[in-house]
Motif scaffolding. Structure first.
Motif, PDB file in Angstrom:
ATOM      1  N   LYS A 205       1.157  -4.770  -1.554  1.00 22.37           N
ATOM      2  CA  LYS A 205       0.548  -3.476  -1.873  1.00 22.37           C
ATOM      3  C   LYS A 205       1.472  -2.362  -1.421  1.00 22.37           C
ATOM      4  O   LYS A 205       1.991  -2.373  -0.323  1.00 22.37           O
TER       5      LYS A 205
ATOM      6  N   THR B 223      -2.950   8.425  -2.537  1.00 21.30           N
ATOM      7  CA  THR B 223      -3.644   8.945  -3.705  1.00 21.30           C
ATOM      8  C   THR B 223      -4.574  10.081  -3.343  1.00 21.30           C
ATOM      9  O   THR B 223      -5.305  10.569  -4.167  1.00 21.30           O
TER      10      THR B 223
ATOM     11  N   ILE C 261       1.523   2.317 -10.449  1.00 22.88           N
ATOM     12  CA  ILE C 261       0.469   1.600 -11.174  1.00 22.88           C
ATOM     13  C   ILE C 261       1.073   0.727 -12.249  1.00 22.88           C
ATOM     14  O   ILE C 261       0.729  -0.442 -12.406  1.00 22.88           O
TER      15      ILE C 261
ATOM     16  N   CYS D  51       0.811  -3.281 -12.506  1.00 20.11           N
ATOM     17  CA  CYS D  51      -0.066  -3.829 -13.546  1.00 20.11           C
ATOM     18  C   CYS D  51       0.272  -5.255 -13.889  1.00 20.11           C
ATOM     19  O   CYS D  51      -0.586  -6.048 -14.273  1.00 20.11           O
TER      20      CYS D  51
ATOM     21  N   MET E 152      -1.533  -7.599 -11.430  1.00 21.53           N
ATOM     22  CA  MET E 152      -2.962  -7.472 -11.144  1.00 21.53           C
ATOM     23  C   MET E 152      -3.778  -8.118 -12.234  1.00 21.53           C
ATOM     24  O   MET E 152      -3.415  -8.092 -13.396  1.00 21.53           O
TER      25      MET E 152
ATOM     26  N   GLN F 162      -8.981  -6.290 -10.838  1.00 25.48           N
ATOM     27  CA  GLN F 162      -8.348  -5.478  -9.797  1.00 25.48           C
ATOM     28  C   GLN F 162      -7.906  -4.147 -10.370  1.00 25.48           C
ATOM     29  O   GLN F 162      -8.010  -3.096  -9.746  1.00 25.48           O
ATOM     30  N   ARG F 163      -7.428  -4.200 -11.616  1.00 28.50           N
ATOM     31  CA  ARG F 163      -6.946  -2.979 -12.244  1.00 28.50           C
ATOM     32  C   ARG F 163      -8.086  -2.008 -12.442  1.00 28.50           C
ATOM     33  O   ARG F 163      -7.971  -0.824 -12.151  1.00 28.50           O
TER      34      ARG F 163
ATOM     35  N   GLN G  51     -10.730  -1.800 -10.788  1.00 29.36           N
ATOM     36  CA  GLN G  51     -11.105  -1.281  -9.473  1.00 29.36           C
ATOM     37  C   GLN G  51     -10.229  -0.103  -9.093  1.00 29.36           C
ATOM     38  O   GLN G  51     -10.694   0.949  -8.654  1.00 29.36           O
ATOM     39  N   ILE G  52      -8.929  -0.298  -9.244  1.00 28.71           N
ATOM     40  CA  ILE G  52      -7.988   0.754  -8.843  1.00 28.71           C
ATOM     41  C   ILE G  52      -8.175   1.998  -9.691  1.00 28.71           C
ATOM     42  O   ILE G  52      -8.168   3.122  -9.194  1.00 28.71           O
ATOM     43  N   PHE G  53      -8.373   1.804 -10.976  1.00 28.86           N
ATOM     44  CA  PHE G  53      -8.538   2.969 -11.831  1.00 28.86           C
ATOM     45  C   PHE G  53      -9.811   3.722 -11.501  1.00 28.86           C
ATOM     46  O   PHE G  53      -9.844   4.949 -11.515  1.00 28.86           O
TER      47      PHE G  53
ATOM     48  N   ARG H  64     -11.206   3.881  -8.649  1.00 24.61           N
ATOM     49  CA  ARG H  64     -11.001   4.588  -7.388  1.00 24.61           C
ATOM     50  C   ARG H  64     -10.199   5.869  -7.593  1.00 24.61           C
ATOM     51  O   ARG H  64     -10.484   6.910  -7.030  1.00 24.61           O
ATOM     52  N   LEU H  65      -9.188   5.762  -8.462  1.00 18.68           N
ATOM     53  CA  LEU H  65      -8.370   6.949  -8.729  1.00 18.68           C
ATOM     54  C   LEU H  65      -9.152   7.991  -9.497  1.00 18.68           C
ATOM     55  O   LEU H  65      -8.996   9.189  -9.297  1.00 18.68           O
TER      56      LEU H  65
END
Lengths: 392, 275
Positions: free
Chosen positions: A300, A305, B253, B257, B260, B264-265, B267-269, B271-272
């Motif tokens: 990671k 962010t 990202i 990608c 992931m 998981q992707r 999730q990250i999106f 969150r962003l």
């Protein structure tokens, strides 16, 4: 192969990012990348990974006759090689400058600092001494070779065991590893190199530069220190002028970093020792995790962010509510329809694109006109098609 | 002693060739031979079986199968040349047995005609620019291959600029040549890429995935904030967003990608998108 050239936009981006204290992988200015140390099955063999930079170190020993002017001291020999698999630019004959510089630095750091007790390597004065040879191979180049190499060298030396020797009068007996356990080298201290990269004539400083950052740096300062805060070597290259307090600051940072790295090394050595004693499995094969050939894994990256929130809120507060994006076709005149919002070409002009958000409504009118005119021109050129679309 | 050895060799040779249909989605290694559907009937039980000749047109069951990247024709079988997973696509309409290809991971690019790539200008000599595209040789780009360029009106290209263009000549015997206009003479998005932004390198497989039609990743990324992206088939991506922070997030990202899963992707999106 020639090295991939650095484009202007990359250079500009990196320098701007450094001015804003941002690094490509999300580290802080004084952060090191993850250091991983793994040992092989033989004593004296280790691989050190500093982020993606990988160095393999191997120590070996041999009984030789000593140098004439140093009859009671052993011989140390260091060799760093840049393997062709490390970077496409490394070819058998081509990397001489970098290679010479790195080798010289390694020698000064390890030999001149007297970290290894060479007197203890003497077997029979004037006749037989141990020659310790440290071979370092760079397996992957992602910046900061010198740090990774110095860590690999000192770890390999600490891990190494030489065969036991006993002298009785004139008789010298060399025991094999099966007869008597091999003996570790006597090491006084562990010098470790820390690299500092300088940008914009010494205004900005980064610790542990990676490959991209090394390409745009102005100068490099390498400080080799041990955990007792003794400086073993200092080298400044690149021809930048450094102020006295900058160098002092760097040495303080180096002291902190070296303490952390030394702790890591001692822990790794201890773990390996424990595994070997308990009879568990050790070696490179154990340190590589079992992976499927079709699966990938990545560490990671600590990208920040949180900033996005503040910036986004700023922009929203300043701007007027943007007009709705039309997703169904809007018929302006028979034969001319529009889907969605037009965007002006922002490749050449930077300043104008900043205004788009603020002037939501006003700008759009101009763009629409532009498009209408364009399609008007096209339609008239393709003569007969005008009639066919009109009739729909 | 010779006899069992020869029998063993025969069975080894016979077992080496597998039917392509059974291996779909599995990992294949270079050197393997694959049988196409109509061949496996012939070679089914027992080796050389004679097929009775029949005179009606239906017997002519030869279908045209396209051999994609990673495969090569070897006699009447397919020979695998790259390691990866075997894939197959049914023909959309009409005749043909579809396309077989091997999905492999690669970072080193080999120029192919028609590919759109991002290149870095390394030298200007006379009438042509030398552009590094990541292949074994730099490609040549004539200054007249830009939209609206004439002998008097030269394009504004400096050493170190980024160029988005396509190959018109790309084979193993000549140095590749690229142009920044399409066959009608229009730029169509090609040319010099603007000054700011970040260029980074990814694997070729990721680029193909991102450029596939209906790629979810691109749609989700587009919803985050306004940005510009250029994908080069040589593994280079250029991104630009409003601030440096956003550009860095984007670059990371896209690089991640590949590693992931889609959960998981998402999730990250999400969150962003909240922040």
């Amino acid at each position: 192969m020639k090295e991939t050239p650095l484009s202007n936009c990359e250079r500009r981006f990196l320098l701007r990012a450094i001015e804003e204290k941002k690094r490509l992988d999300g580290r802080q200015t004084y952060d090191y990348r993850n250091i991983r140390i793994s040992f092989g099955t033989d004593y004296g063999c280790c691989i050190v990974e500093l982020g993606k930079t990988r160095v393999l170190g191997q120590v070996s020993c041999e009984l030789v006759s000593p140098k004439l002017n140093r009859a009671t001291e052993g011989i140390l020999f260091f060799n760093l090689e840049l393997s062709q698999m490390a970077a496409p630019a490394f070819e058998p004959g081509r990397q001489s400058d970098l290679l010479v510089k790195l080798n010289r630095l390694m020698e000064r750091c390890l030999r001149n600092s007297k970290c290894i007790d060479t007197e203890s390597l003497c077997v029979v004065a004037g006749e037989k001494v141990w020659q310790i040879r440290v071979d370092l191979h760079l397996l992957n180049h992602d910046g900061n070779i010198i740090d990774a190499a110095s860590i690999a060298a000192i770890v390999a030396l600490c891990h190494f065991r030489r065969p036991d020797v006993s002298v009785q009068g004139d008789e010298v007996t060399l025991y094999t590893p099966e007869e008597r356990d091999p003996v570790p080298l006597s090491i006084h201290h562990m010098p470790i190199c820390v690299s500092f990269a300088f940008f914009q004539q010494g205004t900005y400083l980064l610790v542990d530069p990676n490959e991209r950052e090394e390409r745009v740096m102005d100068g490099l300062l390498v400080i080799a220190m041990n955990k007792h805060r003794e400086i073993c070597t200092i080298q400044s290259s690149g021809g930048i002028m450094l102020l006295k307090d900058q160098v002092l600051r760097c040495s303080k940072i180096a002291g902190v970093k070296v303490a952390e790295i030394t702790e890591l090394i001692l822990k790794a050595l201890e773990n390996d020792q424990k595994v070997r004693k308990e009879g568990g499995k050790f070696g490179f094969a154990e340190s590589i995790a079992n992976q499927r050939i079709t699966a990938f894994k990545m560490e990671k990256a600590p990208i920040d962010t949180s900033d996005v929130e503040e910036k986004a809120e700023e922009i929203i507060a300043e701007a007027e509510p943007p007009s709705e994006v039309v997703s169904t076709p809007v018929l302006w005149t028979p034969g001319t329809a529009q889907i969605g919002e037009g965007v002006e070409n922002s490749w050449g002009d930077l300043e104008d694109s900043e205004k788009e958000d603020d002037e939501g409504g006003g700008d759009q009118a101009i763009i629409l006109d532009g498009i209408k005119m364009d399609t008007g021109v096209e339609v008239s050129d393709i003569g007969s098609q005008v009639y066919s679309s009109n009739s729909e | 002693m010779a006899e069992p050895a020869s029998v063993a060799a025969e069975s080894l040779a016979g077992s080496r060739a597998r039917a392509a249909r059974t291996v779909l989605g599995q990992v294949v290694l270079p050197g393997e031979e694959l049988l196409l559907p109509e061949q496996e009937d012939a070679e089914g039980p027992g080796g050389a079986v004679e097929r009775p000749l029949s005179l009606n047109a239906r017997a002519c069951s030869r279908v045209r199968v396209v051999c994609g990247p990673g495969l090569r024709r070897c006699g009447d079988r397919l020979l695998v040349t790259k390691c990866g997973r075997l894939r197959h696509k049914e023909p959309g309409s009409g005749s043909g047995g579809g396309v077989y290809w091997v999905d492999s991971q690669q970072k080193r690019y080999v120029p192919v005609k028609g590919d759109h790539v991002i290149g870095i200008v390394t030298a200007k000599s006379g009438d042509i620019f030398k552009v590094d595209v990541g292949g074994s040789e730099p490609a040549s780009l004539s200054y007249l291959s830009f939209e609206g360029a004439t002998k008097r009106n030269r394009p504004n290209v400096q050493v170190g600029d980024l160029i988005y263009g396509q190959f018109v000549v790309a084979n193993k015997d000549m140095e590749p040549e690229m142009v920044c206009i399409d066959s009608c003479g229009r730029a169509n998005g090609m040319g010099v890429i603007g000054q700011d932004g970040l260029l980074f390198k990814v694997t070729l497989g990721l680029i193909r995935k991102l450029l596939a039609p209906d790629c979810e990743i691109i749609q989700e990324v587009g919803k985050l904030y306004p940005l510009e992206i250029v994908f080069g088939m040589n593994g280079r991506i250029w991104v630009k967003a409003k601030t440096i922070q956003q550009t860095l997030i984007l670059a990371n990202i896209l690089e991640a990608c590949e590693h992931m899963t889609s959960d998981q992707r998402k999730q990250i999106f999400s969150r962003l998108a909240e922040s």
